[in-house]
Design a protein around this motif. Structure first.
Motif, PDB file in Angstrom:
ATOM      1  N   ARG A   1     -19.702  -5.417  61.209  1.00 61.22           N
ATOM      2  CA  ARG A   1     -18.295  -5.739  61.485  1.00 61.22           C
ATOM      3  C   ARG A   1     -17.816  -6.951  60.708  1.00 61.22           C
ATOM      4  NH1 ARG A   1     -19.152  -4.794  67.817  1.00 61.22           N
ATOM      5  NH2 ARG A   1     -18.560  -2.624  67.981  1.00 61.22           N
ATOM      6  N   ASP A   2     -18.721  -7.782  60.245  1.00 61.03           N
ATOM      7  CA  ASP A   2     -18.259  -8.986  59.544  1.00 61.03           C
ATOM      8  C   ASP A   2     -17.951  -8.716  58.074  1.00 61.03           C
ATOM      9  OD1 ASP A   2     -20.846  -8.799  58.399  1.00 61.03           O
ATOM     10  OD2 ASP A   2     -20.923 -10.965  58.132  1.00 61.03           O
ATOM     11  N   GLU A   3     -18.201  -7.463  57.626  1.00 59.32           N
ATOM     12  CA  GLU A   3     -18.064  -7.173  56.209  1.00 59.32           C
ATOM     13  C   GLU A   3     -16.632  -7.136  55.733  1.00 59.32           C
ATOM     14  OE1 GLU A   3     -20.187  -3.762  54.304  1.00 59.32           O
ATOM     15  OE2 GLU A   3     -21.189  -3.783  56.241  1.00 59.32           O
ATOM     16  N   GLU A   4     -15.771  -6.548  56.597  1.00 62.99           N
ATOM     17  CA  GLU A   4     -14.460  -6.173  56.094  1.00 62.99           C
ATOM     18  C   GLU A   4     -13.564  -6.031  57.311  1.00 62.99           C
ATOM     19  OE1 GLU A   4     -11.303  -3.823  54.696  1.00 62.99           O
ATOM     20  OE2 GLU A   4     -12.712  -3.112  56.197  1.00 62.99           O
ATOM     21  N   PRO A   5     -12.293  -6.433  57.239  1.00 64.98           N
ATOM     22  CA  PRO A   5     -11.453  -6.472  58.444  1.00 64.98           C
ATOM     23  C   PRO A   5     -11.370  -5.160  59.234  1.00 64.98           C
ATOM     24  CG  PRO A   5     -10.400  -7.706  56.703  1.00 64.98           C
ATOM     25  CD  PRO A   5     -11.618  -7.068  56.082  1.00 64.98           C
ATOM     26  N   SER A   6     -11.277  -3.999  58.580  1.00 63.88           N
ATOM     27  CA  SER A   6     -11.111  -2.783  59.392  1.00 63.88           C
ATOM     28  C   SER A   6     -12.396  -2.456  60.131  1.00 63.88           C
ATOM     29  CB  SER A   6     -10.660  -1.600  58.532  1.00 63.88           C
ATOM     30  OG  SER A   6     -11.752  -1.055  57.825  1.00 63.88           O
TER      31      SER A   6
ATOM     32  N   ALA B   1     -14.203  -4.616  61.589  1.00 57.39           N
ATOM     33  CA  ALA B   1     -14.295  -5.509  62.744  1.00 57.39           C
ATOM     34  C   ALA B   1     -13.832  -4.810  64.013  1.00 57.39           C
ATOM     35  CB  ALA B   1     -13.459  -6.759  62.505  1.00 57.39           C
ATOM     36  N   LYS B   2     -13.110  -3.706  63.840  1.00 55.62           N
ATOM     37  CA  LYS B   2     -12.540  -3.017  65.006  1.00 55.62           C
ATOM     38  C   LYS B   2     -13.309  -1.765  65.362  1.00 55.62           C
ATOM     39  CE  LYS B   2      -8.569  -5.444  64.865  1.00 55.62           C
ATOM     40  NZ  LYS B   2      -7.509  -5.818  65.759  1.00 55.62           N
TER      41      LYS B   2
ATOM     42  N   PRO C   1      -8.274   5.030  64.180  1.00 52.90           N
ATOM     43  CA  PRO C   1      -8.479   3.682  64.735  1.00 52.90           C
ATOM     44  C   PRO C   1      -7.645   3.405  65.976  1.00 52.90           C
ATOM     45  CG  PRO C   1      -7.252   3.570  62.658  1.00 52.90           C
ATOM     46  CD  PRO C   1      -7.678   4.991  62.827  1.00 52.90           C
TER      47      PRO C   1
ATOM     48  N   SER D   1      -4.698  -4.379  49.941  1.00 51.07           N
ATOM     49  CA  SER D   1      -5.069  -4.690  51.307  1.00 51.07           C
ATOM     50  C   SER D   1      -4.985  -3.420  52.152  1.00 51.07           C
ATOM     51  CB  SER D   1      -4.109  -5.749  51.828  1.00 51.07           C
ATOM     52  OG  SER D   1      -4.649  -6.373  52.951  1.00 51.07           O
ATOM     53  N   GLY D   2      -5.959  -3.220  53.042  1.00 51.47           N
ATOM     54  CA  GLY D   2      -5.943  -2.014  53.866  1.00 51.47           C
ATOM     55  C   GLY D   2      -6.628  -0.844  53.211  1.00 51.47           C
TER      56      GLY D   2
ATOM     57  N   GLU E   1      -9.612   0.662  55.182  1.00 50.76           N
ATOM     58  CA  GLU E   1      -9.201   1.421  56.356  1.00 50.76           C
ATOM     59  C   GLU E   1      -8.755   2.821  55.955  1.00 50.76           C
ATOM     60  OE1 GLU E   1      -6.144  -0.410  58.703  1.00 50.76           O
ATOM     61  OE2 GLU E   1      -5.867   1.396  59.890  1.00 50.76           O
ATOM     62  N   GLU E   2      -7.998   2.919  54.864  1.00 52.22           N
ATOM     63  CA  GLU E   2      -7.544   4.240  54.422  1.00 52.22           C
ATOM     64  C   GLU E   2      -8.717   5.118  54.020  1.00 52.22           C
ATOM     65  OE1 GLU E   2      -4.630   3.529  51.429  1.00 52.22           O
ATOM     66  OE2 GLU E   2      -3.010   3.411  52.902  1.00 52.22           O
TER      67      GLU E   2
END
Lengths: 331, 642
Positions: free
Chosen positions: A166-171, A173-174, A189, A319-320, A323-324
């Motif tokens: 989870r610490d790798e990349e913001p998406s 983390a969720k 998500p 950015s993002g 997640e995509e």
């Protein structure tokens, strides 16, 4: 797909074979008890891996050959000791991995004795998809995302372990530890299953699957501390050595084989570099470093001011972007 | 900047942040990461860049962007799901579960709470304690988080006023008392400007307590649940078995995580649910055999005796066995968009224990304004309810206050496989009379008269007609008319009216759902006796619980049970209520009144549904008689010849 033969499990109840020491020759010879954080993280990971083996019909472990995969494999060996790891390891081979990764992979499969499945997107190879001509995003989609979906479908796997943290990349983390994917391998998500205590809900309908992340709560530094404490062998590329590189747009790319495309004026030069993550060599940036041992790497990390994925070209699209990609089925 | 003190021995503390939307949780976390120098340059640069584009902090750097990472969250400026963030200081390593503040994402907050050791409750210095603060604090307390810090945020917006802080601290203290939580430590902060988070700042001169980070680094966590999600480090050893390790015929070990107490080689243990005892022969790990394994450790054990042990079994300290049973009371956080359906089948999962279950009763719902349990007509998304759960096989459990793992379970909706509830076990539910087992020496005395002989004599086959519906639905009226009609046709009936039951057989019972259930049971027992004598029973009961009606059907026999649902609109029921019961219920003089302050579960598959506002009494009776004729219980017009 190729399936190297599976070696016999070691004799039940005996001490494990101590693998060859890390290339770094790091860490003391005797392992002390792992107190505190690393013990907690190890116990959590082992529990998760066992839970998957118990709940799913046909799990598979994604094996990227990197440091996280090496830790995950180590946890899997612990989880089922003195039995063998009861599921295959899947490597999605883009054909552009560092050569040292492939030889390391095959040697690990032999020495540890796990069932290795290697898959390459044959359509992508036929279409000569490569990271030089097709851009990181199209190349990654065909040779990684599509290849992964093909391999998962071909194996009929209902659960797939990944080494993401989870610490790798913001998406990330969720994301849940047990992350539900619909029959198109998509992650939603906004509609994740609540995940309570350690009562993991792995129930899926036909065609659906779960991606499982046993290292969710580990940080990059935890991984290195654990590798050192457990004397886990990793690909030598993680340790600094003189290597032929070119500097392109501020990124150091290693010239790993004759397929490398030089741009005008580029000349490989030998520099002492190491890698924080490993992937396809034309897309993986090296960092200049003198850390030739694990202890040296850890010391460097503790002074680090850049996050590890910075070396990955894929994340910078915008950015993002991760997640995509995950929504589309990327690991 | 440096990531300091992150050696392998560092203690790991799991934090949960909670509070209302806009209390600034994500900003506070961003501030913690920022001021404790945890941010890599490239991520910080990215946040600076994005603050300019999509930030919600005006001219300041929007530190919330560090935590709110999903695209939808950035666009809306809110937190949808729990984000896990990691940082270390020279004192401790932390995992922060940043929980969503919006009420509709409370379920995600519960996810974060289930594994946390310490809660950081954010309170907006301007708005003070809100319903959502209470909701989150309540869930944190229910989920067994024993320690809490209240960070009174946005002190900058109240001019760093000490009086305002003191009054909010008093509010927080009162809330904690009412919820039965440990007294939180209150700390004034401004996440936006940084005062009181990592550094004291220049604006809080009157405050002489620790900064937030300082407190988190030094909070005494000896009493916290050990090993995160695993449980409490009490003395009663528990090892839930995850799977059997059997590489070949020479080795057979049982893998699991010690979730309480200490496991020692040589210890005598008991295996639940079989109750067999044995001794631990070896504690096998990859790193060699262990003499003992503490709470939280993953192990494989072998036993001295070859006994049958499998996934879902629990290896326990025989001196302190867990409880076992099919009926438990639990506090539930409901997490599904669809309401809880009482009596419906769900799957219960607790580690390796999986079984079918039904919620048989909702005792109440936590009212988060009044902070007390109130009767619940329904259990909806994000409600916290107290329920009774009945399982189809025995559950091995402990109260949640003793063990976070064996004291909890989740409910899964079987058609979607969605996780719909988090449940914390309070206790075994006292067995209702339904469960009471008659003395072993008792023997049922059989009649020498056969059912066929009775049918031949009476010209009917026995059946129980249950008329169910709200007060005012017309149950007694229809029962009376049906009894008359059957009598005219020469049939023999016994009428069992709820009100009459309460005048005699059930005069000791009140109107709690438990007492209502018992009244239905007694009526059903009578109906069974009556049916056994060949007679037709006509029962008129509110019987609001679907689960209880289902048990009545099982007791009497499904083949001779007819459920007739009288279903006029509620207004019609109210207009027929000459005794003024509904009005009394409205005024709260009668508690737990079905249709007003307690649920009535509409039958999903009644044999007959009659809207008595549109059908007259005669039509209703004809419909029931026709049904009985079609079922062969009575002949059409003439007496039935056997």
């Amino acid at each position: 797909m190729t399936r190297p033969t599976r070696s016999d499990p070691q004799a039940p109840g005996s001490r494990p074979h101590q693998g060859t020491h890390t290339s770094a020759g790091a860490a003391a010879a005797s392992r002390g008890p792992r107190e505190g954080r690393l013990q907690q993280l190890e116990d959590e990971g082992v529990h998760i891996i066992r839970e998957v083996a118990a709940q799913f019909r046909n799990p598979v472990m994604l094996y990227s050959i990197g440091k996280d995969s090496s830790v995950m494999l180590h946890l899997a060996r612990k989880a089922f000791w003195p039995g063998p790891v009861p599921f295959p390891l899947l490597h999605v081979d883009t054909t552009w991995k560092f050569r040292e990764m492939i030889s390391f992979r095959d040697r690990m499969a032999r020495e540890i004795g796990f069932d290795l499945v290697v898959h390459t997107n044959a359509d992508g190879v036929a279409a000569r998809i490569n990271p030089f001509d097709h851009g990181s995003s199209h190349y990654t989609d065909v040779m990684k995302t599509q290849a992964l979906k093909q391999a998962l479908a071909a194996g009929g796997y209902d659960a797939a372990f990944g080494g993401a943290r989870r610490d790798e990349e913001p998406s990330r983390a969720k994301e849940r530890v047990f992350s539900f994917r619909d029959r198109h391998h998509r992650w939603d998500p906004k509609n994740q299953r609540p995940e309570l205590w350690n009562h993991y809900n792995g129930r899926v309908a036909a065609g659906e699957s779960i991606r499982v992340f046993p290292l969710s709560n580990w940080t990059e530094l935890d991984v290195w501390h654990y590798i050192a404490a457990e004397q886990i062998e990793v690909v030598p590329l993680y340790l600094a050595a003189p290597r032929p590189v070119v500097e392109r747009d501020g990124t150091l790319l290693m010239v790993d084989d004759e397929r490398f495309r030089f741009e005008a004026g580029e000349q490989p030069e030998m520099r002492s570099v190491r890698f924080r993550t490993l992937g396809c060599y034309p897309l993986t940036g090296a960092v200049e470093s003198q850390a030739a041992t694990l202890d040296g790497v850890i010391a460097e990390m503790e002074r680090a001011t850049r996050s590890e994925r910075e070396g990955r070209v894929i994340d910078h699209d915008r950015s993002g972007s991760m997640e995509e990609k995950k929504r589309e089925g990327y690991f | 900047m440096a990531l300091e003190g992150t050696g392998p021995q560092r203690d790991l503390l799991r934090l949960l942040t909670c509070g209302s939307v806009d209390d600034g949780k994500s900003t506070l976390i961003g501030r913690l990461l920022h001021d404790s120098h945890q941010l890599h340059d490239d991520r910080l640069a990215a946040v600076h860049k994005e603050s300019a584009v999509s930030g919600h902090a005006g001219r300041h750097v929007d530190l919330a962007l560090l935590a709110d990472s999903l695209m939808a969250e950035r666009e809306q400026g809110i937190t949808i799901d729990v984000a896990y963030l990691y940082f270390s200081t020279s004192e401790r390593s932390f995992i922060i579960a940043d929980a969503p503040g919006h009420e509709q994402y409370t379920r995600n907050m519960a996810t974060g709470a289930s594994t946390a050791d310490l809660a950081v409750i954010l309170v907006d210095a301007v708005r003070g304690v809100t319903t959502q603060t209470r909701r989150h604090s309540s869930i944190a307390g229910l989920m067994g988080i024993s320690a809490a810090v209240a960070a009174v945020n946005k002190m900058d917006l109240v001019g760093y006023d000490e009086g305002r802080f003191r009054s909010i601290a008093a509010e927080v203290s009162a809330m904690a008392g009412a919820l039965g939580l440990a007294e939180p430590v209150c700390i004034p902060v401004s996440a936006l400007h940084g005062d009181g988070v990592v550094e004291p700042g220049a604006n809080l001169g009157w405050y002489d307590g620790p900064c937030l980070l300082d407190h988190l680094e030094h909070a005494d966590m000896d009493s916290r649940p050990a090993a995160g999600a695993s449980g409490f480090a009490g003395g009663r050893m528990r090892l839930p078995v995850q799977l059997v390790i059997r590489p070949d015929h020479r080795f057979r070990g049982f893998a699991g995580t010690v979730c309480e107490g200490t496991l020692r080689a040589g210890d005598r243990v008991r295996v639940e649910p079989s109750g067999r005892t044995t001794a631990i022969e070896r504690i096998v790990t990859f790193d060699g055999d262990l003499e003992e394994a503490p709470t939280g450790r993953t192990v494989v054990v072998t036993t001295t005796e070859e006994i049958d042990i499998g996934r879902g079994d629990v290896i326990v300290d025989p001196a302190h066995p867990p409880q076992r049973g099919r009926l438990v009371t639990a506090t539930m956080v409901w997490m599904s968009e669809a309401d809880l359906v009482v009596g419906r089948e769900y799957l219960l999962a607790q580690g390796g224990q999986t079984m079918r279950c039904r919620v048989s009763e909702v005792m109440g719902r936590l009212d988060l304004d009044a902070l007390e349990s109130v009767p619940a007509a329904a259990v909806r998304l994000n409600d916290i309810a107290t329920v009774t759960v009945r399982t189809d096989t025995e559950l091995i459990f402990d109260p949640y206050t003793q063990n976070r793992t064996t004291g909890s379970f989740i409910l899964i909706e079987p058609s979607s496989n969605a996780t719909v509830a988090a449940c914390m076990i309070e206790a075994a539910a006292p067995a209702a009379a339904w469960e009471a087992v008659p003395g072993a020496t008792l023997e049922r005395q059989r009649s020498s008269i056969s059912g066929a002989e009775r049918a031949a004599r009476l010209g009917q086959r026995p059946v129980t007609v249950l008329l169910t519906g709200l007060t005012g639905a017309g149950k007694s009226t229809i029962a009376s008319a049906l009894e008359r009609e059957l009598f005219e046709r020469g049939r023999t009936t016994v009428r069992l009216d709820g009100e009459n039951m309460r005048l005699g057989v059930s005069r000791d019972l009140g109107f709690s759902s438990r007492d209502r259930s018992e009244n239905v049971r007694r009526t059903a027992e009578l109906a069974r006796l009556v049916n056994d004598q060949g007679l037709i029973a006509v029962a008129a009961l509110v019987a609001p619980s679907a689960a209880v009606r289902e048990r009545a059907r099982e007791l009497i026999g499904a083949e001779r049970f007819v459920e007739v649902f009288l279903d006029p609109p509620l207004e019609v029921c109210r207009s027929r209520d000459h005794a003024g019961l509904y009005e009394a219920a409205d005024r709260g003089e009668i508690r737990q009144f079905p249709g007003v302050s307690a649920p009535y579960d509409k039958p999903a598959d009644a044999d007959l549904v009659l809207d008595t506002s549109r059908l007259d009494v005669g039509s209703c009776v004809r419909a029931i008689v026709t049904w009985l004729e079609a079922g062969g219980f009575i002949g059409a017009g003439e007496g039935l010849e056997a």
